[in-house]
Design a protein around this motif. Sequence first.
Motif, PDB file in Angstrom:
ATOM      1  N   TYR A 100      23.912  27.301  74.279  1.00 49.07           N
ATOM      2  CA  TYR A 100      23.195  28.567  74.089  1.00 49.07           C
ATOM      3  C   TYR A 100      21.706  28.348  74.318  1.00 49.07           C
ATOM      4  O   TYR A 100      21.170  27.283  74.011  1.00 49.07           O
TER       5      TYR A 100
ATOM      6  N   ALA B   4      24.552  32.454  82.214  1.00 43.75           N
ATOM      7  CA  ALA B   4      24.809  33.809  81.715  1.00 43.75           C
ATOM      8  C   ALA B   4      23.566  34.278  80.968  1.00 43.75           C
ATOM      9  O   ALA B   4      23.206  33.712  79.940  1.00 43.75           O
TER      10      ALA B   4
ATOM     11  N   LEU C  50      34.475  33.715  78.104  1.00 45.22           N
ATOM     12  CA  LEU C  50      33.571  32.598  78.437  1.00 45.22           C
ATOM     13  C   LEU C  50      34.058  31.294  77.806  1.00 45.22           C
ATOM     14  O   LEU C  50      33.994  30.232  78.419  1.00 45.22           O
TER      15      LEU C  50
ATOM     16  N   ILE D 115      28.665  25.954  80.823  1.00 51.02           N
ATOM     17  CA  ILE D 115      28.053  27.280  80.665  1.00 51.02           C
ATOM     18  C   ILE D 115      26.742  27.166  79.900  1.00 51.02           C
ATOM     19  O   ILE D 115      26.672  26.507  78.863  1.00 51.02           O
TER      20      ILE D 115
ATOM     21  N   MET E 277      24.178  29.860  78.291  1.00 53.70           N
ATOM     22  CA  MET E 277      24.151  31.292  77.991  1.00 53.70           C
ATOM     23  C   MET E 277      22.923  31.653  77.166  1.00 53.70           C
ATOM     24  O   MET E 277      22.760  31.175  76.047  1.00 53.70           O
TER      25      MET E 277
ATOM     26  N   THR F   4      21.006  34.209  74.896  1.00 52.06           N
ATOM     27  CA  THR F   4      21.455  35.287  74.014  1.00 52.06           C
ATOM     28  C   THR F   4      20.505  35.441  72.837  1.00 52.06           C
ATOM     29  O   THR F   4      19.797  34.492  72.482  1.00 52.06           O
TER      30      THR F   4
END
Length: 227
Positions: A35, A165, A184, A194, A196, A198
């Motif tokens: 993240y 993302a 995901l 990944i 991401m 956020t």
Amino acid sequence: MAESILTLKDVAVYQKENMVLNNISLEVKKGEFVYLIGKTGSGKSSFMKTLYADLPMKEGNGRIVGFNLKTLEEKDIPFLRRKLGIVFQDFKLLPDRNINKNLEFVLKATGWKDPGKMQTQIEEVLEKVGMKTKGFKFPHELSGGEQQRIAIARALLNDPELILADEPTGNLDPQTSVEVMKVLQEINKAGRTILMATHDYALILKYPSKTLKCDGQKVFEVIQKAV
């Protein structure tokens, strides 16, 4: 040891002449789910744009999916982006054509020629995101969550090594966000890396994973406390 998909060393991120982030050194390994959090305006999108070469890397060194971001030439950017899957907050689907044609457009733009292979690839990615029956629908006929699933399918078309993302659940309600997150997670379990961005902390608590934070012009790893 898992190989590095992304390595940054002493990188500064600029929007035109303004330095947004400074002294970034980090590594993302193959297969990780990472993240990127931070307040609006903290530089998350600029950071992402640097990774897919929308913003040039002026300071420091960076490698992503085998490309050197510092020495990357304009002509190589399409090849870099083929190895990245990019998912945006606002879906970016073409409203004037159905989902199959949206996905076909991307394949053609990235050099696919064989109609049969294109059709097979489109069916495969739609199945991965649970949207196999929706190929003939137009974007406006789908809910926000469905459109985001299509956007994820589109990101998978060229079998990317890394998915970026950028706030993929930013426009979705909490229930739909969880559904998109599950998609995901499944893609990540299948071996995709990944990253991401956020600011949905509820999702991070529900699906804890390695977390980088943008704050005070820096990007650093935050250690999750057990809740």
